[in-house]
Write a protein that holds these residues in place. Structure first.
Motif, PDB file in Angstrom:
ATOM      1  N   ILE A 173       0.822  -1.211   0.000  1.00 53.69           N
ATOM      2  CA  ILE A 173       0.000   0.000   0.000  1.00 53.69           C
ATOM      3  C   ILE A 173       0.852   1.255   0.000  1.00 53.69           C
ATOM      4  N   GLY A 174       2.193   1.093   0.062  1.00 55.26           N
ATOM      5  CA  GLY A 174       3.057   2.255   0.043  1.00 55.26           C
ATOM      6  C   GLY A 174       4.511   1.856   0.084  1.00 55.26           C
ATOM      7  N   VAL A 175       5.372   2.857   0.005  1.00 55.19           N
ATOM      8  CA  VAL A 175       6.818   2.668   0.100  1.00 55.19           C
ATOM      9  C   VAL A 175       7.386   3.794   0.958  1.00 55.19           C
ATOM     10  N   ALA A 176       8.158   3.431   1.983  1.00 53.14           N
ATOM     11  CA  ALA A 176       8.843   4.412   2.824  1.00 53.14           C
ATOM     12  C   ALA A 176      10.298   4.471   2.403  1.00 53.14           C
ATOM     13  N   GLN A 177      10.835   5.667   2.431  1.00 48.44           N
ATOM     14  CA  GLN A 177      12.202   5.855   1.948  1.00 48.44           C
ATOM     15  C   GLN A 177      12.982   6.724   2.930  1.00 48.44           C
ATOM     16  N   ALA A 178      14.142   6.214   3.374  1.00 48.84           N
ATOM     17  CA  ALA A 178      15.048   6.975   4.235  1.00 48.84           C
ATOM     18  C   ALA A 178      16.254   7.392   3.410  1.00 48.84           C
ATOM     19  N   ILE A 179      16.646   8.640   3.527  1.00 47.35           N
ATOM     20  CA  ILE A 179      17.690   9.188   2.664  1.00 47.35           C
ATOM     21  C   ILE A 179      18.825   9.757   3.514  1.00 47.35           C
ATOM     22  N   ASN A 180      20.067   9.409   3.117  1.00 45.47           N
ATOM     23  CA  ASN A 180      21.296   9.947   3.713  1.00 45.47           C
ATOM     24  C   ASN A 180      21.384   9.690   5.218  1.00 45.47           C
ATOM     25  N   LYS A 181      21.976   8.557   5.560  1.00 46.57           N
ATOM     26  CA  LYS A 181      22.181   8.221   6.969  1.00 46.57           C
ATOM     27  C   LYS A 181      23.163   9.193   7.592  1.00 46.57           C
ATOM     28  N   ILE A 182      22.869   9.617   8.853  1.00 48.80           N
ATOM     29  CA  ILE A 182      23.710  10.565   9.562  1.00 48.80           C
ATOM     30  C   ILE A 182      24.791   9.786  10.334  1.00 48.80           C
TER      31      ILE A 182
END
Length: 799
Positions: A173-182
């Motif tokens: 039902i969706g896609v979660a996206q995490a960008i650029n790990k700190i």
């Protein structure tokens, strides 16, 4: 939380979480103090983030919470959430919340432009389609990555982690996206790890449950609100059940209110035809609705839906809705666009309209949904429900209209029966046994242009009428019995009322003008016997049962005839009356024809009688003029011949303007008297101020009005006919002479009666002599006319 030793939970889950959750000081949520969150175990932190999303049923707020929580768990610089919308070819992923960063609010992220990604395209599309999460260390090395987003935002994407969100039913039902790990003290890498992905996936399992609940709640609330709106709209639609145009306007307004879009149209089918044919077409734009303007009824589908007409026809045939979006490659869709046509709309929805018998009676079309790239399934379901109410409303109005039409026909029939009567067989036999003079044996030669009917008695006009059919050899050609012809002529004569101008004498004169054109203009050699027969019948019948008032008066007075026909009101009635006489016993002069001839004759007869409506003349005269001036008129072209027949009807209907001055002046005074009588009725019955031509108080302006009438209508018509057929030049000359006299009268001078009489009584020339004399004159006239302005003022008061 850089230092987490000594504060582990007692369970194995706590130990597992402890090895992953690494929250920097600046990332602790504002909903609790840093001290309070630090004092909790790793498992408590995870459960706190789960509880944070468990009770929220607003999809937008929930999405924002999920992203901020994902940023905490994955230690990402920013996050995005894409939700699945649509199905089939229209399935895509939409991110209304994109690049959510620390400290952002729901309101700030909602102001971002919606991002829409087709199913299976890019990294997000791949994750959604495959249902598998991925970690990318360097986004710019992955060919699926779209660099345009970074260019637009000015942000540099490095590492990325994407995971699908699964519903309780196992669907993406969706896609979660995490960008650029700190990078932190504990995790010195800027690349997401498998441990990050495992925690990410675990958390999204709970998110899937919450999102499913929120979407179900949102969907139920959507339908609840729309159902309430539909009920309210239904009340509005069913309030007006007497006027189709008003009802359809309400439907269009409510449709644009229901789900705002750029344009909405309703196209109703012609129930009298087996093939799909839209008889009435209405459209309303969002801009027109906002301005409070009325919806417009169009004459052609091209004015409303243009190249999308094929889709509307398909919906009408199949009864199935069609939803086309930009993702359907509209410009390439063979059912939408013809070759070389450019799409005007990015998306449109077309749904059928049913009556209570479950029969398709039309279609509704909605173009370019506002704030979106397409109409989704919810929109389609709502509009289909809306169409049910619309169908019932339109069906009821149409039934009401049929009842009113039936009552109007009944009233007209009773009125006709009380006023008119069919000629008896005895009367027909009596006339048929009389001696029938030749055309030139009458006091006035019936076959000549300068003809005056006043020298003939009423009985003589019946004989003269019969002579026209006999001289054209139409009786033997169509097997018409002599007694039937005389009975038909007598019946037609009786079915004209004793009004001042539009009476039997006018009909006889119109037919005489046509007969003279056949003979002196030699049109009897160019037109077929069927055309000659129909044209004469049309001339005799073109004003049957005229009431001495025009179309405008019928509409203003809401007469039964006006209830039947919205355009060419009286002309339709004249045709109906003509058919009624032909169908009465002993009066069918067409009964000797075969089926093919009869069908063509009726169709041609209707077109000829309707052509006497000056409104239609104004529409078509430009086309006729262009054909003649460009010398492209083709006698073998059926459309050209039909246009010519219509122009001939107008030329004969106005033929009095070509007659000798004494005839023209007498006729003009009769016309004016009838107009003044209508003006008197408008004042007394309708409490209206009549136009100047019908105002008795302005009768002194008649000469000036006649000049305007000649310039705007008559001269252009007879001028073109002279170009086409030089032997018709006497008609044009007669108009010019009469114009001079009317002009003199308008200037207070005397008309030159003697000069006019000398002109019309001069020795008759042969057709060949006329043709030779007028050939050069016609050429000069054509050259002169091309120098004139193409714009002529319309003498609209006669329409």
């Amino acid at each position: 939380m850089a230092d987490r030793k000594g504060r582990r939970g007692s369970g194995g889950d706590s130990a597992a979480l402890h090895s992953v959750i690494d929250i920097p000081q600046h990332r602790i949520h504002s909903r609790e103090s840093q001290m309070a969150l630090r004092q909790k175990s790793d498992s408590d932190v995870f459960m706190e983030l789960v509880r944070d999303i468990s009770s929220d049923l607003d999809v937008t707020v929930l999405s924002h919470k999920i992203l901020t929580n994902v940023a905490v768990l994955a230690n990402a610089d920013r996050c995005s959430l894409f939700l699945v919308q649509g199905s089939g070819k229209m399935k895509c992923l939409v991110a209304k919340l994109f690049d959510v960063v620390e400290g952002s609010t729901v309101e700030e992220t909602q102001n971002q432009k919606e991002i829409r990604i087709p199913w299976g395209m890019g990294i997000v599309g791949y994750v959604a389609e495959s249902g598998t999460g991925i970690i990318i260390a360097d986004a710019y090395k992955d060919q699926r990555f779209n660099h345009d987003v970074d260019i637009a935002t000015g942000y540099r994407t490095k590492s990325m982690m994407s995971e699908p969100i699964i519903s309780t039913e196992g669907e993406v039902i969706g896609v979660a996206q995490a960008i650029n790990k700190i990078v932190t003290e504990k995790s010195k890498s800027d690349v997401f790890t498998p441990e990050d992905q495992k925690l990410f996936k675990t958390y999204l399992t709970f998110c899937g449950i919450s999102l499913t609940n929120a979407q179900l709640f949102e969907k139920s609330m959507f339908y609840l609100r729309k159902n309430e709106s539909l009920l309210e709209m239904a009340r509005g639609i069913f309030e007006e059940q007497t006027c189709l145009k008003t009802s359809v306007h309400e439907i269009l307004v409510e449709g644009l209110e229901l789900i705002p879009c750029e344009q909405c149209s309703v196209m109703l089918l012609d129930e009298n035809e087996e093939e799909v044919n839209f008889s009435r077409i209405f459209q309303l734009t969002h801009e027109q609705k906002e301005k409070g303007e009325q919806s417009a009824e169009q004459d052609s589908p091209d004015e409303v839906v243009g190249p999308y007409i094929a889709k509307a026809e398909m919906v009408a045939r199949t009864g199935e809705a069609i939803n086309v979006s930009e993702f359907d490659n509209v410009s390439q869709h063979s059912l939408v666009l013809e070759k070389d046509q450019v799409p005007k709309y990015e998306n449109f929805l077309c749904i059928p309209i049913y009556n209570k018998e479950k029969k398709v009676i039309g279609v509704m079309q909605f173009f370019n949904k506002m704030g979106s790239h397409y109409f989704d399934e919810k929109d389609q379901h709502v509009f289909e429900s809306f169409a049910v109410f619309c169908g019932l409303g339109i069906h009821n109005v149409m039934m009401y209209d049929k009842v009113c039409s039936s009552m109007a026909r009944r009233n007209i029939a009773l009125e006709v029966l009380s006023y008119h009567a069919s000629s008896s067989l005895e009367e027909a036999v009596k006339h048929s046994e009389r001696f029938l003079p030749s055309a030139d044996e009458f006091v006035e030669n019936v076959s000549r242009f300068p003809f005056d009917d006043l020298v003939l008695s009423d009985d003589d006009t019946i004989l003269a009428s019969a002579r026209m059919f006999v001289d054209l050899h139409l009786l033997e050609h169509f097997h018409v019995q002599r007694v039937v012809l005389f009975r038909w002529i007598s019946t037609v004569k009786k079915n004209y009322r004793q009004v001042t101008y539009h009476n039997w004498r006018h009909a006889f004169n119109v037919a005489q003008s046509m007969f003279a054109i056949f003979k002196e203009g030699q049109y009897d050699q160019s037109l077929s016997p069927l055309e000659q027969f129909v044209l004469l019948i049309a001339c005799f019948c073109h004003d049957l049962d005229h009431r001495g008032t025009n179309n405008t008066f019928q509409v203003k007075s809401s007469s039964p005839i006006a209830q039947l026909y919205s355009t060419s009101t009286m002309e339709h009635h004249h045709f109906d009356h003509c058919i009624m006489i032909l169908n009465s016993e002993g009066n069918n002069v067409l009964e000797g024809m075969n089926a093919d001839q009869y069908g063509k004759a009726i169709k041609m007869l209707e077109a000829c009688i309707l052509a006497t409506d000056l409104a239609l003349y104004f529409q078509k005269r430009g086309t006729f003029r262009d054909l003649i001036e460009s010398e492209t008129f083709d006698w073998n072209d059926a459309n050209h011949r039909g246009l010519l027949r219509g122009m001939l009807m107008t030329a004969c209907d106005l033929g009095a303007i070509t007659k000798p001055w004494k005839v023209q002046k007498r006729t003009a005074e009769l016309v004016a008297s009838e107009f003044f009588e209508q003006g008197d009725l408008e004042k007394s019955r309708l409490n209206l101020q009549p136009i100047p031509m019908m105002d008795r108080q302005k009768k002194d302006e008649l000469p000036n009005m006649q000049v305007g009438f000649i310039d705007a209508i008559c001269l252009p018509l007879y001028e073109v006919f002279t170009d086409h057929t030089p032997s018709l030049k006497p008609l044009y000359d007669g108009v010019k002479r009469n114009r001079i006299n009317w002009k003199n009268l308008s200037e207070g001078k005397q008309a030159d009666d003697e000069e006019m009489e000398a002109d019309v009584t001069s020795p008759r020339t042969t057709v060949s002599q006329q043709a030779g004399e007028t050939k050069s004159v016609a050429g000069k006239m054509k050259a002169s006319r091309r120098q004139k302005s193409r714009q002529r003022s319309v003498y609209c008061t006669l329409v």
